[in-house]
Scaffold this motif. Sequence first.
Motif, PDB file in Angstrom:
ATOM      1  N   VAL A   1      41.359  42.880  43.915  1.00 39.91           N
ATOM      2  CA  VAL A   1      42.972  43.846  42.899  1.00 39.91           C
ATOM      3  C   VAL A   1      43.228  43.297  41.741  1.00 39.91           C
ATOM      4  CG1 VAL A   1      44.851  44.352  43.274  1.00 39.91           C
ATOM      5  CG2 VAL A   1      43.791  44.234  44.956  1.00 39.91           C
ATOM      6  N   ASN A   2      43.039  41.604  41.768  1.00 44.76           N
ATOM      7  CA  ASN A   2      44.118  41.006  40.542  1.00 44.76           C
ATOM      8  C   ASN A   2      42.961  40.660  39.865  1.00 44.76           C
ATOM      9  OD1 ASN A   2      46.952  41.322  40.863  1.00 44.76           O
ATOM     10  ND2 ASN A   2      45.955  39.742  43.303  1.00 44.76           N
ATOM     11  N   ASN A   3      41.784  39.716  40.040  1.00 51.35           N
ATOM     12  CA  ASN A   3      40.403  39.491  39.012  1.00 51.35           C
ATOM     13  C   ASN A   3      39.131  40.076  39.730  1.00 51.35           C
ATOM     14  OD1 ASN A   3      38.850  37.679  37.887  1.00 51.35           O
ATOM     15  ND2 ASN A   3      39.429  36.022  38.965  1.00 51.35           N
ATOM     16  N   THR A   4      38.537  41.452  39.054  1.00 54.46           N
ATOM     17  CA  THR A   4      37.554  41.833  39.368  1.00 54.46           C
ATOM     18  C   THR A   4      36.684  41.561  38.866  1.00 54.46           C
ATOM     19  OG1 THR A   4      38.323  43.464  37.399  1.00 54.46           O
ATOM     20  CG2 THR A   4      39.049  44.728  39.798  1.00 54.46           C
ATOM     21  N   ARG A   5      36.821  40.779  37.397  1.00 51.04           N
ATOM     22  CA  ARG A   5      34.974  40.287  37.153  1.00 51.04           C
ATOM     23  C   ARG A   5      34.699  38.813  38.017  1.00 51.04           C
ATOM     24  NH1 ARG A   5      34.314  41.854  32.095  1.00 51.04           N
ATOM     25  NH2 ARG A   5      33.675  39.482  31.345  1.00 51.04           N
ATOM     26  N   LEU A   6      35.174  38.412  39.231  1.00 51.91           N
ATOM     27  CA  LEU A   6      34.857  37.510  39.715  1.00 51.91           C
ATOM     28  C   LEU A   6      34.007  37.540  40.397  1.00 51.91           C
ATOM     29  CD1 LEU A   6      34.985  34.392  39.873  1.00 51.91           C
ATOM     30  CD2 LEU A   6      36.933  34.522  41.283  1.00 51.91           C
TER      31      LEU A   6
END
Length: 141
Positions: A113-118
Amino acid sequence: MAYWLFKSEPSTWSWDDQVAKGDAGEEWDGVRNYQARNMMRQMKLGDLGFFYHSQKDKEIVGVVEVCAEIHPDSTTDDARWECVDIKAVAPMPNPVTLAMCKEEPALKDMVLVNNTRLSVQPVTEAEWSYICKLGGYSHKG
């Protein structure tokens, strides 16, 4: 046991591709992010993960299991890059979308939800249980 999320663009590596590899599984190769690599270094045999289609659909479509612990990534000669192998366990009966996760107060702190790129992410036990319930997946472990 720990829980994880593995993200892939379906045009590059899809849930169907993962399922086709059977119990032998496949390297989760090509990761060139230190944070994601370091998470794979923490993984143990039998850890479970969600298989997430990124880009267009943005949804959790299946459950995978770590079937080989950290080893050199065969797609590079650079010793910095390592990976685990994963195998498909089961499809998610009802895919869980990123939008659904963002709407759930219980998932507000989830890495997805907070870091969709990882591309490789930890999932807490509470998040795992909640998403399995949302997706209609009956899990053991």
